[in-house]
Design a protein around this motif. Structure first.
Motif, PDB file in Angstrom:
ATOM      1  N   SER A  43      63.235  38.637 102.990  1.00 42.88           N
ATOM      2  CA  SER A  43      63.996  39.873 102.811  1.00 42.88           C
ATOM      3  C   SER A  43      64.950  39.756 101.621  1.00 42.88           C
ATOM      4  O   SER A  43      65.041  40.667 100.793  1.00 42.88           O
ATOM      5  N   ASN A  44      65.639  38.630 101.520  1.00 35.35           N
ATOM      6  CA  ASN A  44      66.550  38.411 100.386  1.00 35.35           C
ATOM      7  C   ASN A  44      65.793  38.378  99.063  1.00 35.35           C
ATOM      8  O   ASN A  44      66.244  38.941  98.066  1.00 35.35           O
ATOM      9  N   LEU A  45      64.648  37.718  99.045  1.00 29.71           N
ATOM     10  CA  LEU A  45      63.855  37.642  97.814  1.00 29.71           C
ATOM     11  C   LEU A  45      63.305  39.004  97.418  1.00 29.71           C
ATOM     12  O   LEU A  45      63.248  39.341  96.226  1.00 29.71           O
ATOM     13  N   GLU A  50      63.616  43.630  93.752  1.00 31.98           N
ATOM     14  CA  GLU A  50      63.856  45.044  93.463  1.00 31.98           C
ATOM     15  C   GLU A  50      64.969  45.201  92.422  1.00 31.98           C
ATOM     16  O   GLU A  50      64.856  46.024  91.514  1.00 31.98           O
ATOM     17  N   LYS A  51      66.040  44.399  92.560  1.00 30.88           N
ATOM     18  CA  LYS A  51      67.128  44.461  91.584  1.00 30.88           C
ATOM     19  C   LYS A  51      66.640  44.052  90.195  1.00 30.88           C
ATOM     20  O   LYS A  51      66.984  44.673  89.190  1.00 30.88           O
ATOM     21  N   LEU A  52      65.842  42.990  90.145  1.00 30.75           N
ATOM     22  CA  LEU A  52      65.336  42.518  88.849  1.00 30.75           C
ATOM     23  C   LEU A  52      64.387  43.529  88.211  1.00 30.75           C
ATOM     24  O   LEU A  52      64.407  43.724  86.993  1.00 30.75           O
ATOM     25  N   ILE A  53      63.578  44.182  89.026  1.00 29.92           N
ATOM     26  CA  ILE A  53      62.667  45.207  88.498  1.00 29.92           C
ATOM     27  C   ILE A  53      63.472  46.371  87.930  1.00 29.92           C
ATOM     28  O   ILE A  53      63.169  46.882  86.842  1.00 29.92           O
ATOM     29  N   GLU A  54      64.510  46.781  88.646  1.00 31.40           N
ATOM     30  CA  GLU A  54      65.361  47.876  88.163  1.00 31.40           C
ATOM     31  C   GLU A  54      66.077  47.487  86.877  1.00 31.40           C
ATOM     32  O   GLU A  54      66.151  48.265  85.931  1.00 31.40           O
ATOM     33  N   GLU A  55      66.579  46.248  86.828  1.00 25.90           N
ATOM     34  CA  GLU A  55      67.232  45.764  85.612  1.00 25.90           C
ATOM     35  C   GLU A  55      66.247  45.716  84.445  1.00 25.90           C
ATOM     36  O   GLU A  55      66.583  46.084  83.320  1.00 25.90           O
ATOM     37  N   ASN A  56      65.020  45.293  84.725  1.00 28.11           N
ATOM     38  CA  ASN A  56      63.991  45.234  83.694  1.00 28.11           C
ATOM     39  C   ASN A  56      63.674  46.635  83.163  1.00 28.11           C
ATOM     40  O   ASN A  56      63.524  46.830  81.952  1.00 28.11           O
ATOM     41  N   LYS A  57      63.601  47.613  84.060  1.00 28.79           N
ATOM     42  CA  LYS A  57      63.352  48.999  83.630  1.00 28.79           C
ATOM     43  C   LYS A  57      64.478  49.483  82.727  1.00 28.79           C
ATOM     44  O   LYS A  57      64.226  50.135  81.704  1.00 28.79           O
ATOM     45  N   ASN A  58      65.721  49.163  83.112  1.00 23.88           N
ATOM     46  CA  ASN A  58      66.856  49.569  82.282  1.00 23.88           C
ATOM     47  C   ASN A  58      66.816  48.908  80.908  1.00 23.88           C
ATOM     48  O   ASN A  58      67.104  49.549  79.892  1.00 23.88           O
TER      49      ASN A  58
END
Length: 100
Positions: A43-45, A50-58
């Protein structure tokens, strides 16, 4: 004599069953704890992913904004005091011979 051997094996079987049932319960408890810990880690991973994917999109969005031709020209002119080269400013150099 046969009855004594038979009685011995019956008692041995009962002893093994009496020992194996608590051992199975202990193993089950350890396995349950390990499963719970691994579920939390997954769950933590997934949250981190998800956070890393969002950061990558930004970051990709920022790259596309920063690499537009208009912005590059604006930075070159305003910040670096550059100008578009005129045909008189362009010097062509031809290289002949082998490179050493």
């Amino acid at each position: 004599m046969k009855e004594a051997i038979s009685l011995f094996f019956k008692r041995l079987f009962i002893f093994i069953m009496a020992i194996s049932i608590p051992l199975m319960l202990i193993l089950y408890a350890f396995q349950s704890k390990k499963y719970t810990d691994l579920s939390k880690e997954i769950s933590n991973l997934e949250t981190q992913q998800e956070k890393l994917i969002e950061e990558n999109k930004n970051l990709i969005s920022d790259i596309s904004i920063l690499t537009t031709a208009d912005r590059i020209e604006s930075v070159a002119v305003d910040e670096l005091q550059m100008h578009k080269a005129k045909s008189d400013d362009i010097v062509r150099v031809e290289m002949t011979g082998e490179r050493k």
